[in-house]
Scaffold this motif. Structure first.
Motif, PDB file in Angstrom:
ATOM      1  N   GLU A 410      49.707  22.833  10.449  1.00 20.82           N
ATOM      2  CA  GLU A 410      48.917  22.313   8.986  1.00 20.82           C
ATOM      3  C   GLU A 410      50.328  22.426   7.603  1.00 20.82           C
ATOM      4  N   VAL A 411      50.200  21.992   6.772  1.00 21.27           N
ATOM      5  CA  VAL A 411      50.450  21.863   5.917  1.00 21.27           C
ATOM      6  C   VAL A 411      50.533  22.561   4.262  1.00 21.27           C
ATOM      7  N   GLN A 412      51.214  23.399   3.844  1.00 17.73           N
ATOM      8  CA  GLN A 412      50.527  23.892   2.592  1.00 17.73           C
ATOM      9  C   GLN A 412      51.206  23.892   1.869  1.00 17.73           C
ATOM     10  N   LEU A 413      50.595  23.525   0.630  1.00 16.99           N
ATOM     11  CA  LEU A 413      51.431  22.995  -0.293  1.00 16.99           C
ATOM     12  C   LEU A 413      50.713  24.019  -1.920  1.00 16.99           C
ATOM     13  N   THR A 414      51.682  23.544  -3.121  1.00 16.57           N
ATOM     14  CA  THR A 414      52.057  24.722  -3.611  1.00 16.57           C
ATOM     15  C   THR A 414      51.477  23.705  -4.651  1.00 16.57           C
ATOM     16  N   ILE A 415      50.298  23.167  -5.589  1.00 15.77           N
ATOM     17  CA  ILE A 415      50.266  22.161  -6.036  1.00 15.77           C
ATOM     18  C   ILE A 415      50.014  22.382  -7.834  1.00 15.77           C
ATOM     19  N   ALA A 416      50.113  22.382  -9.161  1.00 20.63           N
ATOM     20  CA  ALA A 416      49.707  22.757 -10.448  1.00 20.63           C
ATOM     21  C   ALA A 416      49.108  21.792 -10.905  1.00 20.63           C
ATOM     22  N   ILE A 417      47.232  22.089 -11.012  1.00 18.21           N
ATOM     23  CA  ILE A 417      46.932  20.717 -11.311  1.00 18.21           C
ATOM     24  C   ILE A 417      46.618  20.062 -12.501  1.00 18.21           C
ATOM     25  N   VAL A 418      47.338  18.928 -12.959  1.00 20.91           N
ATOM     26  CA  VAL A 418      47.158  18.796 -14.520  1.00 20.91           C
ATOM     27  C   VAL A 418      46.149  17.865 -15.128  1.00 20.91           C
ATOM     28  N   GLY A 472      58.215  28.245 -11.360  1.00 24.55           N
ATOM     29  CA  GLY A 472      56.180  27.553 -11.607  1.00 24.55           C
ATOM     30  C   GLY A 472      56.187  27.052  -9.953  1.00 24.55           C
ATOM     31  N   THR A 473      55.619  25.902 -10.179  1.00 23.12           N
ATOM     32  CA  THR A 473      55.462  25.217  -8.797  1.00 23.12           C
ATOM     33  C   THR A 473      56.462  24.960  -8.043  1.00 23.12           C
ATOM     34  N   GLY A 474      57.937  25.075  -8.414  1.00 24.29           N
ATOM     35  CA  GLY A 474      59.295  25.407  -7.445  1.00 24.29           C
ATOM     36  C   GLY A 474      59.748  26.157  -6.296  1.00 24.29           C
ATOM     37  N   ILE A 475      58.641  27.068  -6.597  1.00 23.19           N
ATOM     38  CA  ILE A 475      58.843  27.883  -5.551  1.00 23.19           C
ATOM     39  C   ILE A 475      58.491  27.316  -4.113  1.00 23.19           C
ATOM     40  N   ALA A 476      57.206  26.135  -4.542  1.00 22.12           N
ATOM     41  CA  ALA A 476      57.109  25.570  -3.702  1.00 22.12           C
ATOM     42  C   ALA A 476      57.831  25.453  -1.932  1.00 22.12           C
ATOM     43  N   PRO A 477      59.369  25.026  -1.971  1.00 20.11           N
ATOM     44  CA  PRO A 477      60.159  24.863  -0.554  1.00 20.11           C
ATOM     45  C   PRO A 477      60.730  26.398  -0.237  1.00 20.11           C
ATOM     46  N   VAL A 562      67.825  24.302  -6.496  1.00 20.13           N
ATOM     47  CA  VAL A 562      67.117  24.182  -7.484  1.00 20.13           C
ATOM     48  C   VAL A 562      65.892  23.353  -7.059  1.00 20.13           C
ATOM     49  N   CYS A 563      64.907  24.075  -8.082  1.00 16.82           N
ATOM     50  CA  CYS A 563      63.698  22.878  -7.820  1.00 16.82           C
ATOM     51  C   CYS A 563      62.742  23.329  -8.795  1.00 16.82           C
ATOM     52  N   GLY A 564      62.510  22.512  -8.917  1.00 20.92           N
ATOM     53  CA  GLY A 564      61.777  22.174 -10.165  1.00 20.92           C
ATOM     54  C   GLY A 564      61.658  21.200 -10.948  1.00 20.92           C
ATOM     55  N   ASP A 565      61.810  21.239 -12.340  1.00 24.63           N
ATOM     56  CA  ASP A 565      61.694  20.605 -13.673  1.00 24.63           C
ATOM     57  C   ASP A 565      63.129  19.878 -13.825  1.00 24.63           C
ATOM     58  N   TYR A 607      75.567  23.226  -3.220  1.00 24.01           N
ATOM     59  CA  TYR A 607      74.611  23.144  -4.005  1.00 24.01           C
ATOM     60  C   TYR A 607      73.397  22.186  -3.768  1.00 24.01           C
ATOM     61  N   LEU A 608      72.258  22.287  -3.228  1.00 26.60           N
ATOM     62  CA  LEU A 608      71.370  21.419  -3.559  1.00 26.60           C
ATOM     63  C   LEU A 608      70.158  21.371  -4.343  1.00 26.60           C
ATOM     64  N   ARG A 609      69.354  20.883  -4.742  1.00 24.47           N
ATOM     65  CA  ARG A 609      68.616  20.462  -5.349  1.00 24.47           C
ATOM     66  C   ARG A 609      67.269  18.998  -4.811  1.00 24.47           C
ATOM     67  N   ASP A 610      65.999  20.201  -5.509  1.00 24.87           N
ATOM     68  CA  ASP A 610      65.085  18.934  -5.064  1.00 24.87           C
ATOM     69  C   ASP A 610      64.092  19.167  -6.710  1.00 24.87           C
ATOM     70  N   VAL A 611      64.510  18.551  -7.302  1.00 29.94           N
ATOM     71  CA  VAL A 611      63.553  18.306  -8.718  1.00 29.94           C
ATOM     72  C   VAL A 611      63.621  16.688  -9.142  1.00 29.94           C
TER      73      VAL A 611
END
Length: 612
Positions: A410-418, A472-477, A562-565, A607-611
């Motif tokens: 399975e794959v689990q996700l953390t998703i902010a519903i807009v 926020g949802t940047g916690i996912a990875p 870093v992950c997020g906005d 120093y790696l980013r997923d933004v």
């Protein structure tokens, strides 16, 4: 005689690299000897010494080069970059039409090489997210064109080779027979955005506490017998569907029958299915808005001119009367006479589409229902005419919030519903709203595919310390990272910076985090609850409070993630990291900036980013 060709790729997610590998295999049938190379391993001098170059480059964020291409781009953009009069090239640019600076990186490479004197042998191909067909079209033209280059020829002889090439080589070399056409590579898995694996979810629980103003969900997607694999740090693509009520409203406004058969890019389907599953209708595109004036004017069969010939009015306060009567065409209207204009839809459309800023402003809050309601005179003689202006429905990528070893299958996700309201209509983000409202646990099937990361991965050495910043949802990875490190029994320390508005309502995965703190899996957990006190506190503020310890970790070889906005948070975190390195590392601001942006990010890749 075999001819060497340098195939360069600049990639963020791996698509350009995959296509470069495909291109190399196809190049051999054109008497070419290919060398495939990452742009980060290429020098501008090597490019200047190459007679034939084919480039495949993606665009990242708002028109930016992918990380692997930045250094080479900086070198070739410099004033002292070598001339390239003996270099012949063609560009394949990957992008996403939903972004303003579509394929900008590829356009920049195309223009810069031309500025340096290089000769374009085949026109640049700009590819949207669904890039298979345009890529194949480009490769089937670029390969014979670059193969036609022989030795050091004069500029006149190679200018616009893509046109003149027909006079120098047989036509079947320009348009290869079907047996030799470039095919898309059969990847390790058969599943892709064009051919997604159909699956269901096993849960979509709300993570927020009571009284929350946000809606964040934990979604689990089953991989079944797909054979799909992933690593912590990868993303998964989800193919959404448009909301049923939006589809039905749009069909009513168009005046067509929902069951009417139409030709879509997916084949012959009903109009309802085409608008539900095949096209983007939740947000206008530029192509449609730019066409509005022409579409509206073509719908107007009669032009009526109204001539004012007489008017009278009375000022109710003073009792004075004013009158005016037409005598001849040259007599002007009275001074300050109020003028009223009729509602001219074409004029309004011209105003909306007059420049890029106006188009962006109009698009920002509207979908096709809004425009059809605003312009009731807008009509289409057949459904396909309307569909021709729409973009194909694209998959949406989400950072995976689970380790494949901790959660096999399975794959689990953390998703902010807009969710939002514009023009008196309640709306939701296309994919987040689809998952929250339309996908039922264990029942609704939808398509998924994997998107592997090239660089946002854990250190190979499990003894290495890592610092993770993901509000926020940047916690996912980072949940995936910690789960993986726990499974691997890695001895490196894990430090997580997390935050959101309120601890009571946005403390996602609280029990799991506290369990990690108790058993030592998570060495340090630093939070920033921005609205729980009078002064707003963010993760970058917490970083500065722990500046000395962060520097000790960085100086000791730790990785920083870093992950997020990307528009606000990531920039502020970046600035905070430079400040920490400057003050704690004894560097000046200039040296600290170079250390963070060059040494950490590019040279050492710590120093790696997923933004986004």
């Amino acid at each position: 005689m075999s001819k060497e060709v340098l195939i360069l790729f600049g990639t963020q997610s791996g698509n350009s690299e995959d296509l470069a590998s495909q291109l190399a295999k196809s190049a051999e049938s054109h008497n070419l000897v290919p060398t495939v190379q990452d742009m980060e391993e290429t020098s501008v001098e090597q490019m200047a010494q190459s007679e034939r170059i084919l480039i495949i480059c993606s665009t990242w964020g708002e028109g930016e080069m992918p990380d692997s291409a930045e250094d080479l781009w900086d070198s070739i953009s410099a004033g002292d970059a070598p001339k390239m009069e003996n270099t012949h090239f063609s560009i394949c640019a990957l992008g996403d039409t939903s972004y303003e600076f579509y394929c900008q990186s590829g356009k920049d490479w195309d223009n810069r090489l031309e500025e340096l004197g290089a000769k374009r042998v085949f026109p640049r191909q700009d590819c949207d997210v669904d890039f298979d067909e345009p890529y194949a079209e480009w490769a089937n033209g670029a390969l014979p064109a670059i193969s036609a280059v022989v030795g050091k020829v004069t500029p006149e002889a190679v200018e616009e080779v893509s046109v003149k090439i027909e006079t120098t080589i047989p036509e079947n070399k320009i348009k290869p027979e079907k047996s030799k056409e470039v095919k898309t590579k059969e990847k390790d898995t058969k599943w892709s955005m064009k051919n997604p694996y159909m699956t269901t979810i096993s849960e979509k629980d709300i993570l927020n506490g009571p009284g929350a103003t946000k809606e964040t969900r934990h979604v689990s997607i089953l991989l079944g017998d797909s054979g799909l694999t992933y690593r912590a740090g990868d993303a998964i693509g989800i193919i959404p569907e448009n909301p049923e009520d939006t589809v039905n409203t749009l069909i009513d406004l168009l005046g067509f029958n929902a069951d009417q058969e139409v030709e879509s890019h997916s084949g012959t389907v009903t109009l309802y299915d085409a608008l539900k599953k095949d096209y983007e209708i939740h947000r206008l595109n530029k192509k449609f808005v730019k066409a509005l004036p022409e579409l509206l004017s073509s719908n107007s069969e009669t032009s009526i001119e109204i001539q004012l010939i007489k008017s009278e009015r009375e000022n109710l306060r003073s009792g004075m009367n004013f009158s005016w009567e037409f005598e001849n065409k040259t007599k002007p209207l009275p001074i300050n006479y109020p003028i009223q204009s009729t509602n001219n839809p074409s004029a309004k459309a011209e105003e909306i589409s007059k420049d890029n800023d106006s188009i962006e402003d109009y698009i920002w809050s509207r979908d096709y229902v809004d425009t059809m309601e605003q312009f009731p005179s807008l009509k289409f003689d057949r459904p396909e005419k309307f569909l021709s202006y729409l973009d194909k429905l694209k998959g949406r990528l989400y950072s995976i919030a689970s380790s494949p070893d901790a959660h096999p299958g399975e794959v689990q996700l953390t998703i902010a519903i807009v969710r939002y309201n514009h023009h008196n209509r309640d709306r939701a983000g296309l994919c987040t709203g689809y998952l929250a409202d339309d996908v039922d646990v264990g029942e609704t099937q939808f398509g998924v595919y994997m998107s592997a990361t090239k660089s946002f991965l854990l250190p190979e050495d499990g003894d290495t310390n890592i610092i993770m910043v993901g509000p926020g949802t940047g916690i996912a990875p980072f949940r995936a990272f910690i789960e993986q490190r726990e499974f691997d029994k890695s001895s490196g320390k894990n430090w997580l910076f997390f935050g959101d508005q309120h601890e009571a309502t946005e403390y996602y995965y609280k029990e799991q985090i506290e369990s990690w703190l108790d058993d030592g899996t998570l060495f340090k957990f630093t939070t920033a609850w921005s609205r729980d006190q009078a002064e707003k506190i963010y993760v970058q503020n917490r970083m500065l409070e722990h500046a000395e310890e962060i520097w000790e970790w960085i100086d000791g070889g730790a990785y920083f993630y870093v992950c997020g906005d990307k528009n606000y948070m990531a920039k502020d975190v970046h600035a905070a990291l430079i400040k920490i390195c400057s003050e704690q590392g004894g560097m000046g601001l200039e040296k600290a900036t170079e250390f963070v942006s060059q040494t950490l990010m590019k040279d050492e890749k710590r120093y790696l980013r997923d933004v986004y």
